[in-house]
Design a protein around this motif. Structure first.
Motif, short mmCIF file in Angstrom:
data_model
loop_
_atom_site.label_atom_id
_atom_site.label_comp_id
_atom_site.label_asym_id
_atom_site.label_seq_id
_atom_site.Cartn_x
_atom_site.Cartn_y
_atom_site.Cartn_z
N CYS A 223 20.21 6.98 124.51
CA CYS A 223 21.22 7.07 123.30
C CYS A 223 22.21 6.10 123.51
O CYS A 223 22.47 5.16 122.51
N ASN B 205 20.86 10.18 119.06
CA ASN B 205 20.70 11.31 119.77
C ASN B 205 19.37 11.49 119.85
O ASN B 205 18.35 11.22 118.96
N SER C 20 16.21 14.29 120.97
CA SER C 20 16.23 15.66 121.34
C SER C 20 14.58 15.93 121.63
O SER C 20 13.64 15.88 120.75
N HIS D 53 20.74 16.65 117.72
CA HIS D 53 22.19 16.47 118.26
C HIS D 53 22.28 16.19 119.92
O HIS D 53 23.45 16.18 120.39
N SER E 77 23.04 14.17 122.55
CA SER E 77 23.49 12.94 123.11
C SER E 77 24.39 13.28 124.47
O SER E 77 25.76 13.24 124.20
N ILE F 251 28.78 15.49 119.64
CA ILE F 251 28.92 14.34 118.46
C ILE F 251 30.04 15.38 117.56
O ILE F 251 29.68 16.59 117.23
N VAL G 56 30.26 9.96 119.11
CA VAL G 56 29.98 10.79 120.26
C VAL G 56 31.15 10.63 121.40
O VAL G 56 31.87 9.69 121.44
N VAL H 211 24.05 21.28 119.14
CA VAL H 211 22.92 21.02 119.72
C VAL H 211 22.16 22.35 119.47
O VAL H 211 22.36 23.37 120.04
#
Length: 371
Positions: free
Chosen positions: A35, A74, A76, A83, A85, A248, A281, A309
């Motif tokens: 990230c 981000n 995943s 999302h 991160s 975030i 972030v 997330v």
């Protein structure tokens, strides 16, 4: 033309940053480092462009051009949809064979390009992900199908992103692709129209309309810009929040409140100066610990919104593709690259739906002039 150029420059930087992160994917890679790598790449590339002050439209005075991260990188893996991160102390390590979504955004003078790619993590950097059946970390057919489907859905959706077409037509094309590949469209995934300094405009496309979740029907109009976000899952497509902390956030410019805690006041003042318009972030705040402490009160009083997330069930896999498209009067152009990783070709599914075949045969991009 100047605005077009800014979109294209932002899109080029998105591509550079996505490539950098994608090339660093390997077993043992740290999500925090990936990230940071993406966000640093964006900032470095932004420093090279629009270095001179430009006359302001309204006042005519010369102003420096704002530019930088419009959506923090981000990364995943697998069942995690989006999302991720994490903060340094909550890092996640990737394994070979993980299905990873890399997502980020860039703006030049408030004009945004954003994109997400999906890839299978190779054992070592720059290596190809193994597709051989006998290899331990080769992705299963389910993974290949969901990966391929996400790219096909992206390809099909941009062909119906035309003036006079509607958001529900785009949703139905995405649904058709998912059916062909035996996967589900993720609920709650929104695509937004974007304007200068606005990443989430009022015109939206809901990837999977349901009884509870609907959006206003809209028609696309020439000279609009959309970030189209497609997430497909091998599971039911009903993602939930789990233990992973949301990191975030985005400032809500319309909300003011007199915060009680000193840490919160320091955090909101830093957000107001550095991240007025776009998501950021927590790691990007000057003091991560203070950020973690102060953001809670900001959230309670709705001064910021968070990007949670989200996860599918643990044994499921989510693939995601996002692109930025400019809807022009006579054609639509996708300014961020949408190229499926080579391994996706190993998916055995053939498209049989005639309507879908017709959509995939529709032209895209600037028509080449016949000589």
């Amino acid at each position: 033309a100047n605005v077009m150029t800014k979109y294209k420059v932002a899109a080029e930087i998105v591509t550079v940053a996505l490539r950098k992160v994608s090339d660093a994917l390997c077993a043992g890679a740290s999500v925090v480092e990936l990230c940071n790598l993406g966000d640093e790449a964006i900032n470095e590339e932004c420093m090279k462009v629009y270095t001179k002050a430009q006359p302001d439209k309204a006042s005519g005075e010369k102003k420096k051009v704002e530019k930088g991260v419009a959506f923090p990188t981000n990364v995943s893996p697998n069942a995690c949809a989006c999302h991720l991160s994490p903060l340094v102390g909550e890092d996640v390590t990737l394994s070979a064979g993980d299905l990873v979504k890399v997502d980020l955004g860039v703006h030049i003078d408030g004009y945004v390009a954003t994109a997400a790619w999906s890839a299978v993590v190779p054992a070592e950097k720059g290596g190809a992900a193994v597709a051989e059946k006998d290899s331990d970390n080769a992705p299963s057919e389910r993974v290949l199908n969901v990966l391929k489907a996400a790219y096909v859905a992206a390809d099909a959706s941009m062909r119906v992103l035309r003036p006079g077409k509607s958001n529900y037509e785009v949703s139905s094309v995405i649904e058709k692709v998912a059916e062909q590949y035996g996967v589900s469209v993720l609920e709650g995934v929104m695509s937004h129209q974007m304007k200068q300094f606005v990443i989430d405009g009022n015109k939206t496309i809901l990837a999977r309309p349901t009884v509870d979740q609907r959006v206003e029907p809209i028609e696309f109009v020439a000279n609009e810009v959309y970030a189209v976000d497609i997430a497909l899952s091998t599971g039911e497509g009903k993602p939930k929040e789990k233990a992973a902390r949301a990191t975030i956030y985005k400032r809500r410019v319309d909300v003011e409140y007199q915060l009680k805690m000193k840490a919160s006041r320091q955090v909101i003042s830093e957000i107001n100066t550095k991240f007025q318009f776009f998501p950021f972030v927590l790691r990007a705040l000057g003091d991560e610990k203070r950020g973690k402490l102060g953001i809670t009160e900001c959230l309670t009083h709705e001064m910021v919104v968070q990007y949670p997330v989200l996860y599918e069930k643990e044994s499921d896999f989510v693939a995601r593709v996002k692109y930025t498209a400019l809807v022009m009067p006579s054609y639509t152009t996708c300014i961020t690259p949408v190229a499926a990783p080579a391994i996706a070709a190993s998916s055995p599914v053939e498209i049989t739906d005639e309507l879908l075949k017709e959509v995939l045969a529709l032209p895209i991009g600037k028509p080449t002039k016949k000589k």
